[in-house]
Design an enzyme around this catalytic site. Structure first.
Site, PDB file in Angstrom:
ATOM      1  N   THR A 192     -23.696  76.537 -36.400  1.00 38.63           N
ATOM      2  CA  THR A 192     -24.850  76.402 -36.934  1.00 38.63           C
ATOM      3  C   THR A 192     -25.386  77.851 -37.364  1.00 38.63           C
ATOM      4  O   THR A 192     -25.574  78.762 -36.795  1.00 38.63           O
ATOM      5  CB  THR A 192     -25.980  75.747 -35.980  1.00 38.63           C
ATOM      6  OG1 THR A 192     -25.348  74.857 -35.123  1.00 38.63           O
ATOM      7  CG2 THR A 192     -27.095  75.463 -36.588  1.00 38.63           C
ATOM      8  N   GLY A 222     -26.059  66.474 -33.389  1.00 39.57           N
ATOM      9  CA  GLY A 222     -26.126  67.542 -32.192  1.00 39.57           C
ATOM     10  C   GLY A 222     -27.697  68.127 -32.299  1.00 39.57           C
ATOM     11  O   GLY A 222     -28.438  67.078 -32.499  1.00 39.57           O
TER      12      GLY A 222
HETATM   13  N1  GLY Z   1     -25.268  73.332 -32.853  1.00 38.53           N
HETATM   14  C1  GLY Z   1     -24.694  72.472 -33.731  1.00 38.53           C
HETATM   15  C2  GLY Z   1     -24.208  71.030 -33.221  1.00 38.53           C
HETATM   16  O1  GLY Z   1     -23.841  70.800 -32.067  1.00 38.53           O
HETATM   17  O2  GLY Z   1     -24.282  70.190 -33.848  1.00 38.53           O
END
Ligand code: GLY
Length: 333
Positions: A192, A222
């Site tokens: 991310t 997510g």
């Molecule tokens: N942090 C991004 C996800 O787990 O989708």
């Protein structure tokens, strides 16, 4: 409780050092002149911080702010850089697909008034952050999912594209041959892009965008589009954004937690560390197998960042400097 945490908690609960008064031997409270402290230096604004080494994206957002653009537009421009960069296989076009070969994107944005917008499980549109921003600005809703988000994006003038690049397709095909589902600790393969900014007025907003966990189950969403988990902004206090294994962030409502810890008086650094410790200290914690990291900014313009494992970094734009800084981390082994 670890000693370091005890000391931090003690100072919050009043067990620590009292300032401005002392107890005499018989318990009577005597007043003391508070010791003069240096006036806090005013932070040089604007400030932009982002997860990982995304200097071009952060510089784009920072320069947009310096040129007087609105903070949301600056964040959007910064995130768009990574979303359209096919060599970044964790966001937008070129993102790694789910186990069925579909690239699905999640994104969210939040402004100084607490307004927010997000898209989840959206396909075929590169600029997920732009759609999230439009959801916030042009609809009565906070979140659009799947086909509805895609339809809204197209109706808003965005074009459909195949987001699965040859490189990501080949890697996915190789993964299929191995027939083993192992979420990797995202140390080299970061994910991310979370970006927080403070403008010339000291107002804060934030954004995050991702293609999520590589080779996830179809339909998996997510933390990134979940307000309070992947991203949270409270313009009175500060903001936080997460990267890494979203399931662990969602289970601890991570970004909201970081902001609430800052509300209680923690610095951004202390708040990020404590939010990571919530994951580590859970019974049956799976922290050894997952990476999670937070970055945060408070109203004074102080910033913090912390991760479970080595390998995380934050990029920071301030005073015309744009630097990538390695994060401290918990798992020193
Ligand atoms: N942090 C991004 C996800 O787990 O989708």
């Amino acid at each position: 409780m670890k000693r370091r945490n005890f000391i931090k908690n003690a100072s919050l609960t009043g067990v620590g050092i009292a300032v401005g008064s002392t107890l005499s031997s018989c318990g009577e409270i005597k007043s003391e002149e508070p010791k003069p402290t240096a006036a806090p230096e005013k932070a040089s604004l604007p400030i932009v911080i982002a997860t990982w080494d995304v200097k071009r994206a952060v510089a784009t957002a920072g320069e947009a702010l310096q040129n007087g653009e609105g903070i949301l537009s600056a964040l959007e421009k910064g995130c768009n850089i990574e979303e359209e960069d096919e060599s970044n296989q964790t966001v937008g076009k070129g993102g790694r697909p789910d186990r069925d070969g579909n690239v699905t994107l999640d994104a969210s944005i939040m402004d100084k008034h607490g307004n927010c917008g997000s898209v989840v499980y959206m396909q075929n549109i590169t600029h997920a952050i732009s759609v999230a921003k439009k959801v916030m600005e042009d609809t009565p809703h906070v979140m659009l999912a799947g086909k509805g988000a895609e339809q809204f994006a197209v109706e808003s003038g965005m074009k459909r594209e195949n987001l699965l690049t040859e490189k990501s397709k080949k890697e996915w095909e190789k993964w299929l041959e191995e027939k083993e589902y192992k979420p990797i600790i995202n140390i080299e393969n970061h994910d991310t892009i979370g970006m927080l900014a403070m403008d010339e007025n000291g107002d804060i907003s934030g954004a995050c965008t991702t293609s999520g966990l590589a080779y996830k189950m179809a339909g998996r969403v997510g933390d990134s589009p979940i307000i309070g988990s992947g991203l949270f902004v409270d313009n009175e206090i500060g903001a936080a954004v997460a990267t890494g294994m979203g399931e662990e962030v969602v289970k601890t409502v991570g970004s909201f937690l970081v902001v609430e810890l800052m509300r209680q008086g923690k610095t951004p650094q202390e708040a990020c560390e404590e939010a990571i410790m919530r994951i580590i200290d859970k019974p049956n914690s799976n922290y050894k197998n997952v990476q999670v990291a937070y970055i945060a900014i408070n109203k004074k313009g102080e910033t913090g960042y912390y991760s479970i494992h080595e390998g995380f970094s934050m990029t920071k734009f301030q005073n015309n400097e744009n630097v990538n800084i390695k994060s401290d981390f918990y798992n020193k082994k």
